[in-house]
Design an enzyme around this catalytic site. Structure first.
Site, mmCIF file in Angstrom:
data_model
loop_
_atom_site.group_PDB
_atom_site.id
_atom_site.type_symbol
_atom_site.label_atom_id
_atom_site.label_comp_id
_atom_site.label_asym_id
_atom_site.label_seq_id
_atom_site.Cartn_x
_atom_site.Cartn_y
_atom_site.Cartn_z
ATOM 1 N N HIS A 138 0.833 -1.205 0.000
ATOM 2 C CA HIS A 138 0.000 0.000 0.000
ATOM 3 C C HIS A 138 0.866 1.252 0.000
ATOM 4 O O HIS A 138 1.864 1.335 0.717
ATOM 5 C CB HIS A 138 -0.900 0.001 1.240
ATOM 6 C CG HIS A 138 -1.703 1.253 1.420
ATOM 7 N ND1 HIS A 138 -1.587 2.066 2.529
ATOM 8 C CD2 HIS A 138 -2.642 1.837 0.628
ATOM 9 C CE1 HIS A 138 -2.413 3.090 2.425
ATOM 10 N NE2 HIS A 138 -3.066 2.976 1.282
ATOM 11 N N SER A 139 0.521 2.219 -0.834
ATOM 12 C CA SER A 139 1.107 3.560 -0.809
ATOM 13 C C SER A 139 2.626 3.511 -0.950
ATOM 14 O O SER A 139 3.135 3.017 -1.945
ATOM 15 C CB SER A 139 0.665 4.269 0.485
ATOM 16 O OG SER A 139 0.864 5.650 0.416
#
Length: 330
Positions: A138-139
């Site tokens: 994520h991210s």
């Protein structure tokens, strides 16, 4: 009215402390947002040795199953996957780690530079004795996962990226001044200290306010999950466990063209999950178009940057289908 508010706050206080005790015991016996019942897919704590200390992690499933390393975003921790991973297929063995300086992992003895997150993946894989594995990221974690997959394609069987692909990059002409700002910030290193928050509610509220700026749907239950693994009791209240040096600028930023080159050299099947209300939705679509790598596929889901936390059922089917089938098509 005052009595009701006080009672509600007291109840919330007890709930938050219950959550943190469960986290400290290595358990994820928390209500599933998908089913509304307690999950039986529990985690165990994992410790990964590194030259400066340890990387802390949580593992779900049977170690003989399909290995998946889960990577969270900047200033978050492995607790960000607590609502999602229990919904994923039991055919996978999923290890979610705290980046150095995050959650329960040791702090680096020096400043944090983007490239080093890529090497942390190698440390984790070696400690777990994985010859090849998939990545769920994520991210910022998606940035590190992207680069690792390009650098060591023989190691990565499949790649699932949640609202991220590649690292944040800048124009090459901006890099010298960026390094200058980082050099000037070195004198502040010894002065940076973690703030003590007087109550647990204040800790959760701080997480909520910081993350809601990235996603309006990020709620107090999401904030409590991150706080449970990302804060500790100290004299006078609570403080975050993350390294304050994380907020200091990196010495060397990444040039746009270099980032694109890495993404073009990803060889494994890759799924980028794009939240339609994400802050970087348009930028990511543009980047993927420029990269033009036939191995990179996209799927759009309603929601924002933390949709995997507050609406995990939206993405779990996509992840299950992809990691159990598509990632074998090399």
């Amino acid at each position: 009215g005052i009595a009701l508010v006080t009672s509600a706050r007291g109840l919330m206080h007890r709930i938050f402390h219950y959550i943190i005790r469960m986290q400290q015991n290595g358990s994820t016996l928390l209500p599933s947002r998908a089913a509304g019942t307690l999950t039986d897919f529990k985690s165990v704590s994992v410790t990964i040795p590194v030259p400066w200390g340890t990387i802390a992690a949580k593992a779900w499933g049977n170690p003989s199953n399909l290995p998946v390393l889960a990577l969270h975003g900047w200033q978050d921790n492995a607790g960000g996957f607590d609502n999602l991973i229990p919904l994923l297929s039991k055919e996978m063995y999923i290890v979610a780690m705290d980046w150095p300086g995050h959650g329960l992992s040791s702090k680096r003895p020096y400043l944090y530079n983007t490239f080093e997150y890529v090497s942390d993946i190698r440390y984790a894989a070696d400690a777990l004795k994985w010859k090849s594995f998939s990545l769920l990221a994520h991210s910022m974690g998606a940035g590190a996962a992207s680069w690792f997959a390009a650098a060591l394609p023989e190691k990565v069987k499949g790649l699932v990226l949640l609202d991220g692909i590649g690292f944040h990059s800048v124009e090459i002409a901006d890099i010298p001044r960026q390094m200058g700002r980082a050099l000037l910030a070195l004198s502040q290193d010894a002065e940076i200290q973690s703030k003590v928050h007087p109550t647990w509610e204040a800790v959760v509220d701080r997480v909520l306010k910081g993350h809601a700026s990235l996603d309006d749907n990020f709620d107090v239950s999401c904030a409590a999950l991150l706080a449970a693994r990302g804060a500790k009791a100290v004299e006078g209240g609570y403080e975050f466990t993350r390294d304050p040096k994380l907020k200091m600028p990196s010495l060397l930023r990444i040039q746009h063209e270099l980032n694109i080159t890495f993404l073009q050299q990803i060889c494994c099947q890759t799924l980028v999950i794009l939240p339609t209300h994400g802050k970087w939705y348009e930028l990511m679509k543009k980047t993927i178009s420029i990269v033009n790598n036939t191995k990179i596929h996209t799927a759009e889901v309603p929601g924002g940057h933390f949709v995997h936390m507050y609406n995990p059922e939206t993405v779990c089917r996509l992840i299950n289908d992809f990691l159990l089938t598509k990632n074998t098509e090399m």
